[in-house]
Design a protein around this motif. Structure first.
Motif, PDB file in Angstrom:
ATOM      1  N   LEU A  80       0.835  -1.202   0.000  1.00 42.23           N
ATOM      2  CA  LEU A  80       0.000   0.000   0.000  1.00 42.23           C
ATOM      3  C   LEU A  80       0.867   1.248   0.000  1.00 42.23           C
ATOM      4  CD1 LEU A  80      -2.695  -1.257   2.529  1.00 42.23           C
ATOM      5  CD2 LEU A  80      -2.947  -0.982   0.050  1.00 42.23           C
ATOM      6  N   GLU A  81       1.945   1.206   0.755  1.00 43.05           N
ATOM      7  CA  GLU A  81       2.862   2.347   0.785  1.00 43.05           C
ATOM      8  C   GLU A  81       3.426   2.620  -0.598  1.00 43.05           C
ATOM      9  OE1 GLU A  81       3.474   4.524   3.033  1.00 43.05           O
ATOM     10  OE2 GLU A  81       5.071   5.556   1.925  1.00 43.05           O
ATOM     11  N   ARG A 188      -3.369   8.392   1.451  1.00 43.94           N
ATOM     12  CA  ARG A 188      -3.221   7.620   2.698  1.00 43.94           C
ATOM     13  C   ARG A 188      -4.590   7.321   3.319  1.00 43.94           C
ATOM     14  NH1 ARG A 188       1.779   6.744   3.544  1.00 43.94           N
ATOM     15  NH2 ARG A 188       3.368   8.171   2.733  1.00 43.94           N
ATOM     16  N   HIS A 189      -5.494   8.273   3.194  1.00 44.15           N
ATOM     17  CA  HIS A 189      -6.872   8.013   3.637  1.00 44.15           C
ATOM     18  C   HIS A 189      -7.448   6.832   2.855  1.00 44.15           C
ATOM     19  CE1 HIS A 189     -11.153   8.784   4.534  1.00 44.15           C
ATOM     20  NE2 HIS A 189     -11.340   8.601   3.240  1.00 44.15           N
ATOM     21  N   ILE A 191      -5.924   4.295   1.264  1.00 42.86           N
ATOM     22  CA  ILE A 191      -5.408   2.958   1.601  1.00 42.86           C
ATOM     23  C   ILE A 191      -5.889   2.515   2.980  1.00 42.86           C
ATOM     24  CG2 ILE A 191      -3.370   3.195   0.119  1.00 42.86           C
ATOM     25  CD1 ILE A 191      -1.704   3.640   2.636  1.00 42.86           C
ATOM     26  N   LYS A 192      -6.160   3.490   3.828  1.00 46.45           N
ATOM     27  CA  LYS A 192      -6.698   3.151   5.148  1.00 46.45           C
ATOM     28  C   LYS A 192      -8.098   2.536   4.997  1.00 46.45           C
ATOM     29  CE  LYS A 192      -8.279   6.235   7.883  1.00 46.45           C
ATOM     30  NZ  LYS A 192      -8.421   7.593   8.414  1.00 46.45           N
ATOM     31  N   VAL A 193      -8.873   3.114   4.050  1.00 47.27           N
ATOM     32  CA  VAL A 193     -10.252   2.666   3.883  1.00 47.27           C
ATOM     33  C   VAL A 193     -10.354   1.402   3.015  1.00 47.27           C
ATOM     34  CG1 VAL A 193     -12.503   3.282   2.895  1.00 47.27           C
ATOM     35  CG2 VAL A 193     -11.205   4.966   4.227  1.00 47.27           C
ATOM     36  N   TYR A 194      -9.594   1.381   1.942  1.00 44.59           N
ATOM     37  CA  TYR A 194      -9.735   0.295   0.964  1.00 44.59           C
ATOM     38  C   TYR A 194      -8.683  -0.795   1.109  1.00 44.59           C
ATOM     39  CZ  TYR A 194     -13.133   3.039  -1.744  1.00 44.59           C
ATOM     40  OH  TYR A 194     -14.228   3.734  -2.162  1.00 44.59           O
ATOM     41  N   HIS A 197      -4.967  -4.535   5.632  1.00 41.77           N
ATOM     42  CA  HIS A 197      -3.824  -4.244   6.502  1.00 41.77           C
ATOM     43  C   HIS A 197      -3.350  -5.494   7.236  1.00 41.77           C
ATOM     44  CE1 HIS A 197      -4.083   0.068   5.746  1.00 41.77           C
ATOM     45  NE2 HIS A 197      -5.379  -0.164   5.652  1.00 41.77           N
TER      46      HIS A 197
ATOM     47  N   ASP B 149     -14.608   9.551  11.033  1.00 41.59           N
ATOM     48  CA  ASP B 149     -13.389   9.836  10.284  1.00 41.59           C
ATOM     49  C   ASP B 149     -13.325  11.347  10.107  1.00 41.59           C
ATOM     50  OD1 ASP B 149     -11.149   9.676   8.590  1.00 41.59           O
ATOM     51  OD2 ASP B 149     -11.887   7.818   7.670  1.00 41.59           O
ATOM     52  N   TYR B 194     -18.314   3.539   3.392  1.00 39.28           N
ATOM     53  CA  TYR B 194     -18.194   4.441   4.534  1.00 39.28           C
ATOM     54  C   TYR B 194     -19.354   4.336   5.519  1.00 39.28           C
ATOM     55  CZ  TYR B 194     -14.347   6.911   2.229  1.00 39.28           C
ATOM     56  OH  TYR B 194     -13.157   7.241   1.656  1.00 39.28           O
TER      57      TYR B 194
END
Lengths: 201, 201
Positions: A80-81, A188-189, A191-194, A197, B149, B194
């Motif tokens: 993701l990064e 970054r938002h 990858i946090k949501v989609y 992890h 969020d 969301y």
DNA sequence: TATTATAGCGAACGAACGGTCACTTGTCAA
DNA sequence: TTGACAAGTGACCGTTCGTTCGCTATAATA
């Protein structure tokens, strides 16, 4: 040297058309900006409109070779990064490269007047980026990096906000730094949501 | 009747400026389209530029009263489905109302030439919608309808793709139906990602 | 060396541009 | 009834537009 002058005229045309529009550009100034007198322009182009058409031809060809072929597709990220990094390289290039900026501005200004500009604008501003990221996200879903979903829809959700920020840079260049920061924050938002992890990069 | 003619000139100016741009519009045609001869125009405006400025004044005032005041804020939805419905009403209006369409086209075309157009374009295309939905989403998070969020970031992620589709309608009106469908599909995708589900509407 | 094509130039073209002005018309208040 | 004013007209202004043309200098070709 003839070829050279012709190219320089087209470069100047991109400059002026993208700033003042087709109707707002006059041949005298255009010629002057390449060190010619206006009548000399007609040794290389038959008319103002032919300059416009040649410029569009060039833009269409450039777009085709740069985004049309599969070989220029960026590789599918392994984390993701890496997606964030790749996105930011892309954004950084696209908001700083003068020729690309001017091309976008010209398409923005002339999209309602010329049908080829209209079609190219849709590619530049919407479908191009979306299709590219559809493939990338499809690959990332296969790798288990992104939650499985319709890759085209996810790509649209990812690229449209970034596109909006690119347009903001074109409109208000002094906000470029800010816009880049927001693009990264959004990435970054995203990858946090989609993203999936707890993945071992 | 004087006031009337002045208004009709401004309406015609919005028409022509949004189609051909400021530089591409001439006073003779503009006057003719309101049943006047060009010199009569100067009984109402001192110059072409004054017409432009008056039109921008009107657009800024209209935007201010329509989106600037808090009273025109749509109420916070009570369910995710209601968010979709409210969004679609907004989209439907904004891609069908002639005056709003022409306003957007004019701002698109002239944003690089005029500083007030530039500022208004950013409001219309980016910050306006985002701020409106920031408030809405903030309220929906309070109600437990959306995952907690940063509401501004979520609003940006929601409005930018919808904005892109609105621009597509301006550029290629024959794709309006398609674009509206995609807007709804996106809106439903968004609430899926969301939204807080299993909620009793 | 003579010839020819190329690429530049300045002057000039008609058309279209934004803008001005003297004039007419209609309306309404004094 | 008259006077003033607002609104519209057509002729005209100077400027700028895209474009053309005849000329010259240069450089490659024969």
């Amino acid at each position: 040297m003839a070829k050279d002058t012709k190219e320089r005229i087209l470069t100047a045309a991109l400059d002026m058309f993208s700033q003042n529009g087709y109707a707002g550009t006059n041949i005298r100034e255009l010629a002057a900006s390449v060190g010619l007198v206006k009548s000399s322009t007609y040794k290389h182009f038959e008319s103002k409109e032919e300059i416009w058409n040649a410029l569009l031809d060039e833009m269409i060809a450039y777009y085709g070779e740069r985004f049309g072929s599969t070989e220029h597709l960026p590789p599918v990220p392994d984390s993701l990064e890496e997606l964030v990094q790749m996105t930011m390289r892309l954004v950084d290039f696209t908001v700083h490269d003068e020729k690309v900026i001017k091309t976008r501005k010209l398409l923005t200004i002339e999209q309602f007047r010329d049908d080829r500009a209209r079609a190219l604008a849709t590619k530049h501003f919407l479908t191009g980026l979306t299709e590219m990221f559809t493939r990338i996200f499809s690959g990332m879903m296969d790798k288990g990096l992104l939650r499985r979903d319709d890759p085209a829809m996810v790509a649209f959700a990812y690229t449209a906000p970034i596109s909006a920020l690119i347009h903001l840079c074109d409109r208000e260049p002094e906000k470029t730094g800010e816009a880049i920061a927001q693009a990264e924050a959004f990435s970054r938002h995203f990858i946090k949501v989609y993203g999936v992890h707890g993945h071992v990069g």
